[in-house]
Motif scaffolding. Sequence first.
Motif, mmCIF file in Angstrom:
data_model
loop_
_atom_site.group_PDB
_atom_site.id
_atom_site.type_symbol
_atom_site.label_atom_id
_atom_site.label_comp_id
_atom_site.label_asym_id
_atom_site.label_seq_id
_atom_site.Cartn_x
_atom_site.Cartn_y
_atom_site.Cartn_z
ATOM 1 N N CYS A 1 -9.628 17.821 0.529
ATOM 2 C CA CYS A 1 -9.490 18.694 1.697
ATOM 3 C C CYS A 1 -10.141 20.053 1.459
ATOM 4 N N ARG A 2 -9.985 20.583 0.255
ATOM 5 C CA ARG A 2 -10.567 21.884 -0.074
ATOM 6 C C ARG A 2 -12.097 21.819 -0.072
ATOM 7 N N GLU A 3 -12.638 20.758 -0.638
ATOM 8 C CA GLU A 3 -14.094 20.599 -0.654
ATOM 9 C C GLU A 3 -14.653 20.501 0.764
ATOM 10 N N ARG A 4 -13.945 19.766 1.610
ATOM 11 C CA ARG A 4 -14.383 19.642 2.998
ATOM 12 C C ARG A 4 -14.319 20.996 3.708
ATOM 13 N N ALA A 5 -13.265 21.770 3.448
ATOM 14 C CA ALA A 5 -13.134 23.093 4.058
ATOM 15 C C ALA A 5 -14.271 24.009 3.621
ATOM 16 N N GLU A 6 -14.668 23.908 2.361
ATOM 17 C CA GLU A 6 -15.788 24.723 1.874
ATOM 18 C C GLU A 6 -17.071 24.397 2.619
ATOM 19 N N LEU B 1 -2.043 12.815 -4.737
ATOM 20 C CA LEU B 1 -1.916 13.991 -3.877
ATOM 21 C C LEU B 1 -2.803 15.153 -4.332
ATOM 22 N N PRO B 2 -2.859 15.500 -5.627
ATOM 23 C CA PRO B 2 -3.808 16.537 -6.031
ATOM 24 C C PRO B 2 -5.258 16.163 -5.703
ATOM 25 N N ILE C 1 0.837 -1.209 0.000
ATOM 26 C CA ILE C 1 0.000 0.000 0.000
ATOM 27 C C ILE C 1 0.869 1.255 0.000
ATOM 28 N N LEU C 2 1.924 1.261 0.817
ATOM 29 C CA LEU C 2 2.814 2.427 0.865
ATOM 30 C C LEU C 2 3.540 2.626 -0.464
ATOM 31 N N ALA C 3 3.974 1.537 -1.088
ATOM 32 C CA ALA C 3 4.658 1.648 -2.388
ATOM 33 C C ALA C 3 3.718 2.210 -3.437
ATOM 34 N N ASP C 4 2.467 1.726 -3.433
ATOM 35 C CA ASP C 4 1.476 2.257 -4.379
ATOM 36 C C ASP C 4 1.237 3.748 -4.132
ATOM 37 N N TRP C 5 1.125 4.113 -2.864
ATOM 38 C CA TRP C 5 0.876 5.517 -2.506
ATOM 39 C C TRP C 5 2.001 6.410 -3.022
ATOM 40 N N ARG C 6 3.230 5.959 -2.874
ATOM 41 C CA ARG C 6 4.360 6.775 -3.320
ATOM 42 C C ARG C 6 4.461 6.798 -4.846
ATOM 43 N N ASN C 7 4.179 5.687 -5.478
ATOM 44 C CA ASN C 7 4.242 5.647 -6.940
ATOM 45 C C ASN C 7 3.131 6.466 -7.582
ATOM 46 N N GLN C 8 1.975 6.503 -6.923
ATOM 47 C CA GLN C 8 0.811 7.200 -7.491
ATOM 48 C C GLN C 8 0.683 8.636 -6.990
ATOM 49 N N ALA C 9 1.710 9.126 -6.280
ATOM 50 C CA ALA C 9 1.637 10.458 -5.670
ATOM 51 C C ALA C 9 1.259 11.570 -6.644
ATOM 52 N N PRO C 10 1.799 11.617 -7.875
ATOM 53 C CA PRO C 10 1.437 12.712 -8.782
ATOM 54 C C PRO C 10 -0.071 12.786 -9.078
ATOM 55 N N VAL D 1 4.030 20.638 -2.102
ATOM 56 C CA VAL D 1 3.635 19.476 -2.914
ATOM 57 C C VAL D 1 3.477 19.878 -4.368
ATOM 58 N N HIS D 2 2.718 20.944 -4.611
ATOM 59 C CA HIS D 2 2.473 21.367 -5.997
ATOM 60 C C HIS D 2 3.748 21.867 -6.656
ATOM 61 N N ARG D 3 4.617 22.506 -5.871
ATOM 62 C CA ARG D 3 5.892 22.955 -6.445
ATOM 63 C C ARG D 3 6.725 21.756 -6.889
#
Length: 816
Positions: free
Chosen positions: A179-184, A172-173, A160-169, A293-295
């Motif tokens: 998170c933004r939708e929840r904040a709204e 993560l967005p 699971i961790l390997a998948d998470w790191r490989n799929q980060a691009p 992250v975005h940078r």
Amino acid sequence: MTSTEVTTESEDSGPSGYAAARLRLLQEKAQPGPPRRAALASLTDDWLTALFATATEQTGVRGAALVAVGGYGRGELSPRSDLDLVLLHDGSADAGAIASLADRIWYPVWDLGLALDHSVRTPGEARKTAAEDLKVQLGLLDARPVAGDRGLVAAMRTTILADWRNQAPKRLPALDELCRERAERQGELQFLLEPDLKEARGGLRDATALRAVAASWVADAPREGLAEARRILLDARDALHLTTGRATDRLALQEQDQVATALGLLDADALLRQVYEAARTVSYATDVTWREVHRVLRARSVRPRLRAMLGGGKTAATERNPLAEGVVEADGEVVLARTARPERDAVLVLRAAAAAAQSELPLSRHVVRHLAAARPLPVPWPAEAREELVTLLGAGEATIPVWEALEAEGLITRLLPDWERVHCRPQRNPVHTWTVDRHLVEAAVRASSLTRRVGRPDLLLVAALLHDIGKGWPGDHSVAGEVIARDVAARIGFDQHDVGVIATLVRHHLLLVETATRRDLDDPATVRSVATAVGSASTLELLHALTEADALATGPAAWSTWRASLVADLVTRVAAVLAGEATADPEPVEPSAEQERLAIEALRTGEPVLALHAQAETPNEDGEPEPIGVELLIALPDRPGVLPAAAGVLALHRLTVRAADLRAVELPTELGECVDVLLLSWRVAAEYGSLPQAARLRADLVRALDGSLDIPARLAEREAAYPRRRGVKAPPPRVTVAAAGSRLATVIEVRAQDAPGLLHRIGRALEQSAVRVRSAHVSTLGANAVDAFYVTGADGEPLSDARATELAREVERALG
């Protein structure tokens, strides 16, 4: 074995034993907080381990494990938390046996009335579900074995961790958007009177998201204070669960006093301040982390293409664009120039903050931490520091994230010690949207859009920032605030008169709206009392704008067309009472000895004569005077085009005009006739870098006057070659004719956003309108230019009303 021993053993191993032990633990007050949460997780682990062992023995299932995920996986069990469990198996047992195993674990949990979030999966199924459902993947990142085959759990977790790191691009967005939708939906925890400790922005969900980002190895959250903030929010939730007996995350008003007592706090306000402070820490860490992250993801996507374009060579260095002295833009953030020395430059904190806000760029977190080590400002502040503060406050919405970055490192309370009293202070009036400190910043933001309505935008912005500074002190906050504002304004470096105006504005910031809505405006005594309190037409102008900014920053219920019309009516009536204070013509100022010497030299040679003098104010810690700008004196025989030429030359040399004065003096010639010589006195500062030599300025001024230097073209070329960031959207320029301004000339007032070449454009517009500038008085207050030009027609007489109005329109069009 005795009956007592049998009963004890039965209670210890069965549901009733777990329930009793759980109850005793939750009633124990000696070790609340992290120790209790860890103990509750450990107790639950032991009970579930016993259940799992019995169930596997009865069903004969092998190759299975019980896994805690989510909050339980992190060991963060609050009294009423769900138990998030996965029954993981290797697929070797038949479906019936697995179902029977699950039932023997789930039903005892339900029988105790505990909330359970459960699933049954093989490692392959867990991986597939995680790939399809981001929330499942986030929960599995915190997977922890409770019982059974630990190797099976370790293998799944590694995958699971390997998948998470490989799929980060991609992942993560998506998490950022979640998170933004929840904040709204949920709002900002740090401002809510009844916040959701888990779901609101800055709450426990965001703190968990930061852990997920760190697990991706793309970026890491700022660690300073984050663990403590998380602990405070979890402790508050624990106390909330215990006082209500419910699984709730919403800190309702009626429960805040009980929760505060359970946490050993003074009252509900102390609770909210603590919770707000924690939420603010999480929110700031969230902003910084997602920006990083975005940078990183942008850099990763660009780098392969860039390498291909460069033929496989090294990646080009990050471009660094200067913004101000010691401050540059790099990779979308404001950072310090390599030559910057915070330990020697006390104004650098405010200069960097103002540059960031004006450019609508974030301050790098590393820069803010570096600036925390800067030398403290002397008291009173030098003029440059005061101007940079005003520039920061006048940047509009862009002020807020920069201010938050400074607050995160304690720089605001270091600059303004009285700020500590209002920091994170709740306002229980439901009309208010914000905490006291954020309301003050919001008021300054609102005031920034009203700066064209007042002659002293710097006083308006500072008064907006301080108008509620007395909240948190005993008694009337306006009365207490007046005393504090007087001290702060003097600390900032305003003179005695301006300190008095700011104090008056703070003392009476509620006067207009309360009088307009609660008193009879037809009663002359009402209007006279307001006029007496305000004292002058200029202060009334400022108070009117402050009243509107304060109301707009309070919330949607605090301002309306009806209230605005009532306040405007009152202001009109008070202005009529104060009308007897119309300004008279200014007394002529005699030139200094140096100005007279320069004027005589200019008359003798027929050419411009220049002098540069560094100005200094309070000595620094080493006893050395600190230069705050340069006085530039120019004298030359009167001729058309002097003002735009001189202003244009200064703009070409990247000199910012802080203040300027232009006037003509009469000098006799050898033939006995009198000739006008123009004297221009400027206070200037370099945008960045060193000051130019007077000889270069003089040579360019001569060329500008004889037409060989095309200033508009040169300024346009520079703008095209080094395009500035768009920056904040400032209010549009406002050009007016001053009422009863002078009997000898027409006074044109210009209020606009300060910008390179602004004074040059004003001078050109006046020149092209065929009027003569008799004198000019230029002030730069932060990012605002407030200029007055005394003009006449070719006959030397004031302009007619119609012509003056048309001139104002022409200048405004030229600036628009």
